[in-house]
Design a protein around this motif. Structure first.
Motif, PDB file in Angstrom:
ATOM      1  N   UNK A 222      -2.012 -12.365 -21.487  1.00 21.82           N
ATOM      2  CA  UNK A 222      -0.833 -11.661 -21.977  1.00 21.82           C
ATOM      3  C   UNK A 222      -1.136 -10.891 -23.260  1.00 21.82           C
ATOM      4  N   UNK A 223      -1.797 -11.561 -24.200  1.00 15.77           N
ATOM      5  CA  UNK A 223      -2.094 -10.920 -25.484  1.00 15.77           C
ATOM      6  C   UNK A 223      -3.018  -9.719 -25.298  1.00 15.77           C
ATOM      7  N   UNK A 224      -4.081  -9.897 -24.516  1.00 14.49           N
ATOM      8  CA  UNK A 224      -5.030  -8.801 -24.301  1.00 14.49           C
ATOM      9  C   UNK A 224      -4.380  -7.665 -23.521  1.00 14.49           C
ATOM     10  N   UNK A 225      -3.536  -8.001 -22.544  1.00 11.60           N
ATOM     11  CA  UNK A 225      -2.879  -6.974 -21.745  1.00 11.60           C
ATOM     12  C   UNK A 225      -1.876  -6.158 -22.552  1.00 11.60           C
TER      13      UNK A 225
ATOM     14  N   UNK B  40      -0.595  -1.166 -25.703  1.00  9.98           N
ATOM     15  CA  UNK B  40      -0.180  -0.559 -26.967  1.00  9.98           C
ATOM     16  C   UNK B  40      -1.225   0.458 -27.446  1.00  9.98           C
ATOM     17  N   UNK B  41      -2.491   0.061 -27.461  1.00 12.41           N
ATOM     18  CA  UNK B  41      -3.546   0.952 -27.941  1.00 12.41           C
ATOM     19  C   UNK B  41      -3.707   2.168 -27.029  1.00 12.41           C
ATOM     20  N   UNK B  42      -3.544   1.963 -25.721  1.00 14.14           N
ATOM     21  CA  UNK B  42      -3.627   3.077 -24.775  1.00 14.14           C
ATOM     22  C   UNK B  42      -2.520   4.093 -25.034  1.00 14.14           C
ATOM     23  N   UNK B  43      -1.292   3.623 -25.249  1.00 16.37           N
ATOM     24  CA  UNK B  43      -0.185   4.538 -25.487  1.00 16.37           C
ATOM     25  C   UNK B  43      -0.292   5.210 -26.856  1.00 16.37           C
TER      26      UNK B  43
ATOM     27  N   UNK C  50      -9.665  -0.215 -23.616  1.00 18.81           N
ATOM     28  CA  UNK C  50     -10.507  -0.539 -22.466  1.00 18.81           C
ATOM     29  C   UNK C  50     -11.135  -1.921 -22.574  1.00 18.81           C
ATOM     30  N   UNK C  51     -11.596  -2.282 -23.763  1.00 19.49           N
ATOM     31  CA  UNK C  51     -12.213  -3.598 -23.969  1.00 19.49           C
ATOM     32  C   UNK C  51     -11.185  -4.708 -23.744  1.00 19.49           C
ATOM     33  N   UNK C  52     -10.002  -4.541 -24.312  1.00 20.12           N
ATOM     34  CA  UNK C  52      -8.943  -5.544 -24.135  1.00 20.12           C
ATOM     35  C   UNK C  52      -8.476  -5.614 -22.687  1.00 20.12           C
ATOM     36  N   UNK C  53      -8.467  -4.474 -22.022  1.00 15.70           N
ATOM     37  CA  UNK C  53      -8.087  -4.457 -20.608  1.00 15.70           C
ATOM     38  C   UNK C  53      -9.090  -5.242 -19.770  1.00 15.70           C
ATOM     39  N   UNK C  54     -10.367  -5.175 -20.120  1.00 15.82           N
ATOM     40  CA  UNK C  54     -11.394  -5.937 -19.402  1.00 15.82           C
ATOM     41  C   UNK C  54     -11.144  -7.433 -19.533  1.00 15.82           C
ATOM     42  N   UNK C  55     -10.764  -7.877 -20.726  1.00 13.69           N
ATOM     43  CA  UNK C  55     -10.451  -9.287 -20.944  1.00 13.69           C
ATOM     44  C   UNK C  55      -9.238  -9.692 -20.111  1.00 13.69           C
ATOM     45  N   UNK C  56      -8.240  -8.804 -20.040  1.00 16.94           N
ATOM     46  CA  UNK C  56      -7.040  -9.085 -19.249  1.00 16.94           C
ATOM     47  C   UNK C  56      -7.373  -9.198 -17.766  1.00 16.94           C
ATOM     48  N   UNK C  57      -8.247  -8.301 -17.256  1.00 12.91           N
ATOM     49  CA  UNK C  57      -8.639  -8.341 -15.848  1.00 12.91           C
ATOM     50  C   UNK C  57      -9.354  -9.656 -15.519  1.00 12.91           C
ATOM     51  N   UNK C  58     -10.286 -10.042 -16.380  1.00  9.84           N
ATOM     52  CA  UNK C  58     -11.031 -11.272 -16.141  1.00  9.84           C
ATOM     53  C   UNK C  58     -10.097 -12.490 -16.196  1.00  9.84           C
ATOM     54  N   UNK C  59      -9.171 -12.483 -17.132  1.00  8.89           N
ATOM     55  CA  UNK C  59      -8.209 -13.583 -17.253  1.00  8.89           C
ATOM     56  C   UNK C  59      -7.330 -13.670 -16.018  1.00  8.89           C
ATOM     57  N   UNK C  60      -6.940 -12.520 -15.494  1.00  8.63           N
ATOM     58  CA  UNK C  60      -6.102 -12.494 -14.292  1.00  8.63           C
ATOM     59  C   UNK C  60      -6.841 -13.114 -13.112  1.00  8.63           C
ATOM     60  N   UNK C  61      -8.130 -12.828 -13.007  1.00 12.37           N
ATOM     61  CA  UNK C  61      -8.910 -13.417 -11.915  1.00 12.37           C
ATOM     62  C   UNK C  61      -8.995 -14.938 -12.062  1.00 12.37           C
ATOM     63  N   UNK C  62      -9.139 -15.414 -13.282  1.00 11.80           N
ATOM     64  CA  UNK C  62      -9.193 -16.861 -13.510  1.00 11.80           C
ATOM     65  C   UNK C  62      -7.864 -17.501 -13.114  1.00 11.80           C
ATOM     66  N   UNK C  63      -6.754 -16.858 -13.473  1.00  9.89           N
ATOM     67  CA  UNK C  63      -5.437 -17.379 -13.093  1.00  9.89           C
ATOM     68  C   UNK C  63      -5.299 -17.443 -11.577  1.00  9.89           C
TER      69      UNK C  63
ATOM     70  N   UNK D 220       3.362 -13.002 -13.818  1.00 10.02           N
ATOM     71  CA  UNK D 220       4.050 -11.832 -14.347  1.00 10.02           C
ATOM     72  C   UNK D 220       5.189 -12.223 -15.288  1.00 10.02           C
ATOM     73  N   UNK D 221       5.846 -13.343 -15.008  1.00 13.96           N
ATOM     74  CA  UNK D 221       6.924 -13.803 -15.889  1.00 13.96           C
ATOM     75  C   UNK D 221       6.385 -14.042 -17.296  1.00 13.96           C
ATOM     76  N   UNK D 222       5.300 -14.790 -17.413  1.00  9.85           N
ATOM     77  CA  UNK D 222       4.725 -15.061 -18.729  1.00  9.85           C
ATOM     78  C   UNK D 222       4.244 -13.773 -19.393  1.00  9.85           C
ATOM     79  N   UNK D 223       3.689 -12.884 -18.612  1.00 12.64           N
ATOM     80  CA  UNK D 223       3.149 -11.636 -19.164  1.00 12.64           C
ATOM     81  C   UNK D 223       4.256 -10.793 -19.794  1.00 12.64           C
ATOM     82  N   UNK D 224       5.321 -10.565 -19.047  1.00 14.31           N
ATOM     83  CA  UNK D 224       6.395  -9.718 -19.550  1.00 14.31           C
ATOM     84  C   UNK D 224       7.246 -10.423 -20.603  1.00 14.31           C
ATOM     85  N   UNK D 225       7.393 -11.753 -20.491  1.00 15.43           N
ATOM     86  CA  UNK D 225       8.111 -12.499 -21.517  1.00 15.43           C
ATOM     87  C   UNK D 225       7.372 -12.425 -22.839  1.00 15.43           C
ATOM     88  N   UNK D 226       6.068 -12.650 -22.805  1.00 19.20           N
ATOM     89  CA  UNK D 226       5.245 -12.580 -24.013  1.00 19.20           C
ATOM     90  C   UNK D 226       5.336 -11.183 -24.623  1.00 19.20           C
TER      91      UNK D 226
END
Length: 308
Positions: free
Chosen positions: A79-82, A87-90, A161-174, A185-191
């Motif tokens: 959630x944090x990395x995503x 934010x940085x992308x926008x 891009x670096x933070x997005x990579x961490x988010x992708x890897x975390x998603x696969x672990x989940x 998705x609930x935790x992601x959007x709530x956070x």
């Protein structure tokens, strides 16, 4: 060190990923159209709270107790990395054009294997590395690195891009932990809502009628994209699917040309071709089809569908 196995339904994961990235570009195109009318944090807040409202019925359909998780730290990392990546992308969009900002954000596939190797100690297949290298060359061709590109917007896009990579890897672990999509998705959007809400309130700028519509569009496009991408990662791994993020650059270039009348140059065209090759190289080489029609043929599943 074990070698990563090919998921049995990788073709399905690829198809869903490509559709998901169309919705991601739709959201970023709407955000880019705001120019500097709104604080970035306000856009991110809208993105998250609208998405949270949309996902709530699905997340709560079996009761609030089903939201309990045994892997909260992984959720928080994702959630944090995503959210920070978004934010940085926008922010990068404010300094660069849509295509260049998107290109930098989707350097994520270049970093995913490194994150995955550090985290899981799992050997990345050689074909995946070739795919990433070819795709990243395409990115470099489009950006044409010069002193002008190494500016504030460049750094924001690169760290996104670096933070997005961490988010992708975390998603696969989940997904490997069999976390339901609705819970993820609930935790992601709530956070994201809780993190950005206070800052959005401080820097609030009231939208007009059409701007409200665009804000809602950003949120709806994002939640659809996140749902599709979360499903896709149940049928493929971070290393196999993350190179498909390069397709977003192509979609962004098409959006810039068709909607904002920013025509791509020869470097963008050449880079796009390389990105397409890089994005499909891994799958084609690994599957080694005898006929072209067999390239994206999906095998019969041997496992139950993943939970929603």
């Amino acid at each position: 060190m074990k070698e990563e196995q090919i998921p049995p339904r990788l073709g399905l994961g690829i198809a869903i990923s490509l559709i998901a990235y169309i919705f991601f570009v739709t959201a970023s195109s709407l955000a880019w159209s705001f120019k500097k009318a709104f604080p970035t944090i306000q856009i991110i807040f809208f993105l998250n709270i609208i998405s949270l409202i949309c996902i709530l019925p699905l997340s709560l359909r079996h009761g609030i107790k089903k939201l309990k998780t045994e892997v909260l730290p992984i959720h928080l990392l994702r959630d944090a990395s995503g959210v920070l990546s978004y934010y940085l992308y926008y922010v990068a969009i404010r300094f660069l054009n849509l295509t260049d900002a998107t290109t930098l954000n989707y350097t994520a596939p270049f970093f995913v294997p490194i994150v995955w190797w550090i985290w899981m100690r799992e050997k990345i297949n050689l074909h995946v590395w070739w795919s990433i290298i070819v795709g990243f060359i395409g990115v470099a061709v489009i950006l044409n690195p010069t002193r002008q590109i190494f500016q504030e917007g460049f750094l924001f896009g690169l760290f996104a891009g670096i933070l997005s990579a961490i988010a992708f890897a975390s998603l696969r672990v989940l997904n490997l932990k069999h976390e339901p999509m609705s819970r993820t998705l609930f935790y992601y959007f709530l956070f994201g809502t809780l993190l950005t809400g206070p800052f959005a309130a401080v820097y609030w700028v009231h939208p007009s009628g059409m701007q409200w519509v665009k804000m809602v569009g950003v949120g709806l496009s994002t939640v659809i994209a996140q749902m599709l991408l979360t499903i896709a990662y149940r049928y493929g791994t971070a290393s196999f699917l993350s190179p498909l993020g390069y397709s977003t650059i192509i979609y962004a270039a098409i959006s810039s040309w068709a909607i904002f009348h920013i025509q791509p140059g020869i470097r963008s065209i050449v880079g796009t071709i390389l990105i397409i090759i890089g994005g499909t190289l891994t799958y084609v080489l690994k599957k080694k089809p005898e006929k072209l029609s067999e390239t994206f043929q999906v095998p019969d599943p041997k496992e139950k569908p993943p939970p929603l």
